[in-house]
Every structure is written in C-alpha cells, then in structure tokens.
Design a protein around this motif. Sequence first.
Motif, PDB file in Angstrom:
ATOM      1  N   ASN A   1       0.871  -1.164   0.000  1.00 31.73           N
ATOM      2  CA  ASN A   1       0.000   0.000   0.000  1.00 31.73           C
ATOM      3  C   ASN A   1       0.911   1.218   0.000  1.00 31.73           C
ATOM      4  O   ASN A   1       1.605   1.486   0.984  1.00 31.73           O
ATOM      5  CB  ASN A   1      -0.905  -0.017   1.235  1.00 31.73           C
ATOM      6  N   VAL A   2       0.928   1.945  -1.094  1.00 31.06           N
ATOM      7  CA  VAL A   2       1.836   3.076  -1.243  1.00 31.06           C
ATOM      8  C   VAL A   2       1.564   4.142  -0.187  1.00 31.06           C
ATOM      9  O   VAL A   2       2.498   4.731   0.360  1.00 31.06           O
ATOM     10  CB  VAL A   2       1.727   3.668  -2.671  1.00 31.06           C
ATOM     11  N   LYS A   3       0.314   4.366   0.137  1.00 32.03           N
ATOM     12  CA  LYS A   3      -0.027   5.357   1.159  1.00 32.03           C
ATOM     13  C   LYS A   3       0.565   4.945   2.513  1.00 32.03           C
ATOM     14  O   LYS A   3       1.125   5.773   3.237  1.00 32.03           O
ATOM     15  CB  LYS A   3      -1.542   5.514   1.252  1.00 32.03           C
ATOM     16  N   PHE A   4       0.455   3.669   2.863  1.00 33.66           N
ATOM     17  CA  PHE A   4       0.997   3.174   4.131  1.00 33.66           C
ATOM     18  C   PHE A   4       2.525   3.256   4.127  1.00 33.66           C
ATOM     19  O   PHE A   4       3.137   3.702   5.102  1.00 33.66           O
ATOM     20  CB  PHE A   4       0.524   1.738   4.380  1.00 33.66           C
ATOM     21  N   ALA A   5       3.155   2.827   3.036  1.00 35.20           N
ATOM     22  CA  ALA A   5       4.617   2.885   2.944  1.00 35.20           C
ATOM     23  C   ALA A   5       5.106   4.330   3.057  1.00 35.20           C
ATOM     24  O   ALA A   5       6.075   4.622   3.755  1.00 35.20           O
ATOM     25  CB  ALA A   5       5.089   2.261   1.634  1.00 35.20           C
ATOM     26  N   SER A   6       4.420   5.246   2.397  1.00 37.63           N
ATOM     27  CA  SER A   6       4.777   6.661   2.472  1.00 37.63           C
ATOM     28  C   SER A   6       4.615   7.192   3.888  1.00 37.63           C
ATOM     29  O   SER A   6       5.447   7.971   4.370  1.00 37.63           O
ATOM     30  CB  SER A   6       3.913   7.484   1.516  1.00 37.63           C
ATOM     31  N   TYR A   7       3.561   6.769   4.557  1.00 38.22           N
ATOM     32  CA  TYR A   7       3.328   7.175   5.941  1.00 38.22           C
ATOM     33  C   TYR A   7       4.486   6.739   6.833  1.00 38.22           C
ATOM     34  O   TYR A   7       4.989   7.516   7.646  1.00 38.22           O
ATOM     35  CB  TYR A   7       2.002   6.594   6.440  1.00 38.22           C
ATOM     36  N   LEU A   8       4.929   5.483   6.682  1.00 36.94           N
ATOM     37  CA  LEU A   8       6.032   4.980   7.491  1.00 36.94           C
ATOM     38  C   LEU A   8       7.312   5.777   7.237  1.00 36.94           C
ATOM     39  O   LEU A   8       8.024   6.146   8.176  1.00 36.94           O
ATOM     40  CB  LEU A   8       6.271   3.494   7.220  1.00 36.94           C
TER      41      LEU A   8
ATOM     42  N   CYS B   1       2.520  -3.676  14.834  1.00 37.06           N
ATOM     43  CA  CYS B   1       2.969  -4.050  13.485  1.00 37.06           C
ATOM     44  C   CYS B   1       3.599  -2.863  12.764  1.00 37.06           C
ATOM     45  O   CYS B   1       4.542  -3.023  11.986  1.00 37.06           O
ATOM     46  CB  CYS B   1       1.828  -4.651  12.666  1.00 37.06           C
ATOM     47  N   GLU B   2       3.116  -1.651  13.040  1.00 39.30           N
ATOM     48  CA  GLU B   2       3.711  -0.449  12.447  1.00 39.30           C
ATOM     49  C   GLU B   2       5.108  -0.210  13.021  1.00 39.30           C
ATOM     50  O   GLU B   2       6.052   0.094  12.288  1.00 39.30           O
ATOM     51  CB  GLU B   2       2.826   0.769  12.706  1.00 39.30           C
ATOM     52  N   ARG B   3       5.252  -0.386  14.336  1.00 37.13           N
ATOM     53  CA  ARG B   3       6.562  -0.205  14.966  1.00 37.13           C
ATOM     54  C   ARG B   3       7.565  -1.251  14.465  1.00 37.13           C
ATOM     55  O   ARG B   3       8.737  -0.951  14.249  1.00 37.13           O
ATOM     56  CB  ARG B   3       6.438  -0.257  16.483  1.00 37.13           C
ATOM     57  N   LYS B   4       7.098  -2.475  14.269  1.00 42.00           N
ATOM     58  CA  LYS B   4       7.977  -3.531  13.752  1.00 42.00           C
ATOM     59  C   LYS B   4       8.462  -3.179  12.347  1.00 42.00           C
ATOM     60  O   LYS B   4       9.645  -3.329  12.028  1.00 42.00           O
ATOM     61  CB  LYS B   4       7.239  -4.868  13.735  1.00 42.00           C
ATOM     62  N   ALA B   5       7.569  -2.703  11.516  1.00 49.13           N
ATOM     63  CA  ALA B   5       7.947  -2.295  10.159  1.00 49.13           C
ATOM     64  C   ALA B   5       8.940  -1.140  10.201  1.00 49.13           C
ATOM     65  O   ALA B   5       9.937  -1.129   9.467  1.00 49.13           O
ATOM     66  CB  ALA B   5       6.706  -1.919   9.352  1.00 49.13           C
ATOM     67  N   LEU B   6       8.673  -0.172  11.083  1.00 51.93           N
ATOM     68  CA  LEU B   6       9.573   0.970  11.211  1.00 51.93           C
ATOM     69  C   LEU B   6      10.962   0.541  11.652  1.00 51.93           C
ATOM     70  O   LEU B   6      11.968   1.035  11.144  1.00 51.93           O
ATOM     71  CB  LEU B   6       9.006   1.992  12.194  1.00 51.93           C
ATOM     72  N   MET B   7      11.039  -0.388  12.589  1.00 56.23           N
ATOM     73  CA  MET B   7      12.334  -0.849  13.070  1.00 56.23           C
ATOM     74  C   MET B   7      13.133  -1.487  11.935  1.00 56.23           C
ATOM     75  O   MET B   7      14.329  -1.231  11.786  1.00 56.23           O
ATOM     76  CB  MET B   7      12.183  -1.846  14.210  1.00 56.23           C
ATOM     77  N   ARG B   8      12.482  -2.280  11.117  1.00 61.53           N
ATOM     78  CA  ARG B   8      13.181  -2.933  10.006  1.00 61.53           C
ATOM     79  C   ARG B   8      13.644  -1.918   8.971  1.00 61.53           C
ATOM     80  O   ARG B   8      14.751  -2.016   8.441  1.00 61.53           O
ATOM     81  CB  ARG B   8      12.270  -3.979   9.373  1.00 61.53           C
TER      82      ARG B   8
END
Length: 114
Positions: A7-14, A59-66
């Motif tokens: 999801n480009v919007k989600f990836a951009s948000y991160l 799950c957002e924090r996990k993605a951010l950490m990676r």
Amino acid sequence: MKQNYLNVKFASYLLEEITRAIKVQEPVLKAIKVSQWGCHDDFIYSEVLQECFKELLPCERKALMRIVREVINASAIAYAELLEDNYLCYENLDQYKGDLDEFIDNLEDNSKEY
C-alpha cells in the motif's frame, strides 16, 4: 495465510514517520557513531527513535524498526564511500573556516567508524 500487500499510502506514511523522528532526534543522532561492530542500528531505534513511535500499533513499529535498520546501515556505508571520493555536498562548508584539506581528513577519520 498472510498476504504480502503493498500500500503506497501506508509505505509513504512509514517513511514520513521515520523522517519526522530523525529530525526530532537530530541532536542526539549527531552524537552517535555507527560502526561495523555491534547492533548500533537496533540501539538507535530502541533508545532514540522509538520514543517518537509510541502511539503506533505494534505491526507499524515492527515495520519501522526494520526500515530504520536498513536506512542506517545502507546510508552509513554510502556516506563513507562519498567521503572517500571527497564528495561533500552533504556537509555545511559555510560554517567551516579552516583548511579544507584538514576538514576532509577529519571527515575521513570519522568515516572509518562506519
């Protein structure tokens, strides 16, 4: 079965959240040296940046950490290569009043930490 959705919007948000956190914590981050030994990328996330992500879902924090881990490692390696080639577009040379060669040597000495 888990799906792998982009999801480009989600990836951009991160990415925006990471940029915001790095800017907020810039003074602390400038004092940290990243070396090839140890998990400095995890330290930077857990001790410095995670404060900015407390309101996010696990799950957002996990993605951010990676993402942060990869950004720190890849950018540290690339920046060291730029310094070796005397490519100084990321340095604020206007504030430096001394000998430029001495300035470059100091940057190269610091880059050996990477």
